[in-house]
Design a protein around this motif. Structure first.
Motif, PDB file in Angstrom:
ATOM      1  N   GLY A 151     -12.512  16.824   5.482  1.00 41.71           N
ATOM      2  CA  GLY A 151     -11.570  15.961   5.273  1.00 41.71           C
ATOM      3  C   GLY A 151     -11.289  14.552   5.333  1.00 41.71           C
ATOM      4  N   ALA A 152     -11.954  13.898   6.755  1.00 38.82           N
ATOM      5  CA  ALA A 152     -12.015  12.971   6.864  1.00 38.82           C
ATOM      6  C   ALA A 152     -12.852  11.966   5.851  1.00 38.82           C
ATOM      7  CB  ALA A 152     -11.880  12.572   8.192  1.00 38.82           C
ATOM      8  N   THR A 153     -14.189  12.378   6.279  1.00 40.14           N
ATOM      9  CA  THR A 153     -15.102  12.046   5.389  1.00 40.14           C
ATOM     10  C   THR A 153     -15.091  11.613   3.756  1.00 40.14           C
ATOM     11  OG1 THR A 153     -16.714  12.359   7.350  1.00 40.14           O
ATOM     12  CG2 THR A 153     -17.220  11.957   5.487  1.00 40.14           C
ATOM     13  N   VAL A 154     -14.717  12.856   3.362  1.00 37.29           N
ATOM     14  CA  VAL A 154     -14.454  12.531   1.619  1.00 37.29           C
ATOM     15  C   VAL A 154     -13.189  12.185   1.281  1.00 37.29           C
ATOM     16  CG1 VAL A 154     -13.816  14.177  -0.152  1.00 37.29           C
ATOM     17  CG2 VAL A 154     -14.970  14.902   1.766  1.00 37.29           C
ATOM     18  N   MET A 155     -12.277  11.750   2.241  1.00 32.42           N
ATOM     19  CA  MET A 155     -10.681  10.844   2.051  1.00 32.42           C
ATOM     20  C   MET A 155     -11.198   9.495   1.804  1.00 32.42           C
ATOM     21  SD  MET A 155      -8.358  12.284   0.076  1.00 32.42           S
ATOM     22  CE  MET A 155      -6.872  11.110   0.737  1.00 32.42           C
ATOM     23  N   ARG A 156     -11.569   9.499   2.964  1.00 32.74           N
ATOM     24  CA  ARG A 156     -12.155   8.107   3.791  1.00 32.74           C
ATOM     25  C   ARG A 156     -12.746   7.151   1.952  1.00 32.74           C
ATOM     26  NH1 ARG A 156     -16.807   4.837   4.839  1.00 32.74           N
ATOM     27  NH2 ARG A 156     -15.850   3.061   5.587  1.00 32.74           N
ATOM     28  N   TYR A 162       0.640  -0.846   0.258  1.00 31.03           N
ATOM     29  CA  TYR A 162      -0.389   0.219  -0.284  1.00 31.03           C
ATOM     30  C   TYR A 162       0.987   1.326   0.576  1.00 31.03           C
ATOM     31  CZ  TYR A 162      -3.363  -3.538   1.456  1.00 31.03           C
ATOM     32  OH  TYR A 162      -3.958  -4.914   1.696  1.00 31.03           O
ATOM     33  N   GLU A 163       0.623   2.199  -0.833  1.00 28.49           N
ATOM     34  CA  GLU A 163       1.209   3.372  -0.957  1.00 28.49           C
ATOM     35  C   GLU A 163       0.093   4.446  -0.151  1.00 28.49           C
ATOM     36  OE1 GLU A 163       1.480   4.505  -4.843  1.00 28.49           O
ATOM     37  OE2 GLU A 163       3.120   3.126  -5.459  1.00 28.49           O
ATOM     38  N   ILE A 167     -11.023   3.846  -0.638  1.00 28.38           N
ATOM     39  CA  ILE A 167     -12.093   3.347  -0.591  1.00 28.38           C
ATOM     40  C   ILE A 167     -11.989   2.752  -2.022  1.00 28.38           C
ATOM     41  CG2 ILE A 167     -14.288   1.655  -1.078  1.00 28.38           C
ATOM     42  CD1 ILE A 167     -15.239   3.269   1.969  1.00 28.38           C
ATOM     43  N   GLY A 168     -11.045   1.815  -2.518  1.00 31.98           N
ATOM     44  CA  GLY A 168     -11.542   1.102  -3.743  1.00 31.98           C
ATOM     45  C   GLY A 168     -10.299   1.093  -4.852  1.00 31.98           C
ATOM     46  N   GLU A 169      -9.717   2.200  -3.998  1.00 26.70           N
ATOM     47  CA  GLU A 169      -8.517   3.195  -4.940  1.00 26.70           C
ATOM     48  C   GLU A 169      -6.807   2.479  -5.299  1.00 26.70           C
ATOM     49  OE1 GLU A 169      -6.504   5.890  -7.156  1.00 26.70           O
ATOM     50  OE2 GLU A 169      -8.369   5.973  -6.372  1.00 26.70           O
ATOM     51  N   GLU A 170      -6.443   2.384  -5.632  1.00 21.87           N
ATOM     52  CA  GLU A 170      -5.258   0.985  -6.219  1.00 21.87           C
ATOM     53  C   GLU A 170      -4.468   1.037  -5.507  1.00 21.87           C
ATOM     54  OE1 GLU A 170      -2.572  -0.436  -9.679  1.00 21.87           O
ATOM     55  OE2 GLU A 170      -3.911   0.759 -10.077  1.00 21.87           O
TER      56      GLU A 170
END
Length: 385
Positions: free
Chosen positions: A176-181, A27-28, A185-188
């Motif tokens: 910021g936390a809600t949006v970044m989560r 994970y990056e 999710i599902g990001e490579e």
């Protein structure tokens, strides 16, 4: 595992998952989301320092917003001057006090291996061979967290931590936390770890969360129906400590909830005060019902939210099949035995949508339901095959 992390033993499944995600080279980007006291900052900082001591990365960049608790405004390094870095040092010293001598940390700071970066001044910078740790992401605008994400260079790892429920700014829906989560999710090459109430291990943190929830409930604005119920409760049960009242008459109509045992409103009282509100034979709450012409139920505020589910769910016995109810990002995740999952969700999903409406009005969090096949049930199915 590094020398510092060896001193730290995970005390929950969530913490174990968090540790594995941080250590993994797969994970990056690692997103850690959950309440205070669950170890997000501690695990991240210890991992970061271990990684630079072992020369896996050249530097640890820590970016954390400094927020005025009175005004809610995020303050910049330019506004605070040296005080900005004094606050940053105090934050780091509090985290590391039991794990490493502070003079060793100061050496790493002087050598430029630990760097504090103001979230406002990251545009145009690129971080190579570094761990970038963004803490308290709920206190910054979503675009700022994305800006930090864009600064990741070669051979770098980005760790973001935040609380999208209990510590996010009042009245802000898309923090910021809600949006970044949601983005991660599902990001490579990214891993999201959701921590809940069961992962809180810091002494006093569970009590602090309970008091924070109570404060939010006491401060939530009431509509005219809720005010009328509260006024009646103060008349007929003056010694009961009522925290809040939430009514859901319209939600019952919207989701076609007709079961007689489902109340029109829920009265939340402080722990230990339920008997005072209800009365010895239920006479007090009956008088409140007569006065308001509403069907009512009351529960005590605890961190076990199954009592609220039990009080309002259209299927009266369903609580027996709820295995767990804990936070997962900005949602209350309810795990239900598979054989009764349909009854919990309801036709067209109306039962869980009704619960979602109640919890959003009460706490500002949605509800998600998960079907759980228990090991015993799985074993029986295998035998049949």
């Amino acid at each position: 595992m590094g020398a510092l992390l060896e001193k730290l033993k995970p005390m929950s499944k969530g913490q174990e998952e968090m540790l594995q995600a941080l250590k993994s080279d797969e994970y990056e980007i690692v997103g850690l989301f959950g309440p205070t006291g669950s170890g997000k900052s501690l695990f991240s900082v210890l991992y970061g320092i271990d990684a630079i001591l072992e020369e896996k990365y050249k530097k640890l960049i820590i970016s954390r917003p400094v927020v005025d608790v009175v005004t809610g405004k995020e303050l910049t390094a330019q506004e605070l001057g040296e005080q900005f870095y004094e606050i940053a040092f105090a934050y780091l010293r509090d985290i590391l006090s039991e794990f490493i001598e502070w003079n060793k940390v100061e050496e790493l700071i002087k050598e430029g291996k630990i760097i504090f970066a103001d979230t406002h001044y990251l545009r145009g910078r690129t971080f190579d061979d570094a761990i970038i740790f963004l803490d308290d992401a709920q206190n910054i605008p979503p675009e700022s967290s994305v800006e930090i994400l864009m600064r990741i260079g070669r051979n770098s790892k980005f760790v973001i931590a935040g609380d999208p429920v209990f510590q996010k700014p009042h009245g802000v829906e898309r923090d910021g936390a809600t949006v970044m989560r949601e983005v991660l999710i599902g990001e490579e090459n990214a891993k999201v770890v959701d921590l809940g109430l069961k992962d809180i291990v810091r002494p006093g943190a569970r009590r602090g969360i309970r008091l924070l929830i109570e404060m939010r409930m006491r401060n939530r604005p009431l509509n005219e129906i809720e005010k009328r119920i509260l006024d009646a409760a103060r008349i007929y049960a003056p010694d009961a400590d009522v925290i809040t009242v939430v009514e859901f008459v319209d939600a019952k109509k919207q989701f076609e909830i007709t079961a007689e045992h489902v109340p029109d409103a829920l009265i939340i009282v402080k722990e230990g005060y339920l008997g005072r509100l209800v009365g010895k034979g239920g006479e007090r709450i009956q008088k409140i019902e007569q006065d308001t012409e509403m069907r009512l139920r009351a529960v005590e505020l605890t961190l076990d939210f199954t009592n609220i589910i039990r009080a309002v769910h259209p299927v009266s016995w369903i609580y027996k099949h709820v295995l767990d109810a804990d936070f997962e990002g900005p949602y209350l995740a309810v795990k239900v035995r598979s054989n009764e999952f349909g009854a919990f969700v309801g036709q067209r999903g109306f039962h869980v949508k009704f619960l979602d409406a109640v919890f959003r009005k009460l706490l500002g969090v949605g509800v998600k339901a998960y079907e759980v096949i228990e090991e015993e049930e799985t074993g029986r199915r295998k035998k049949r095959r």
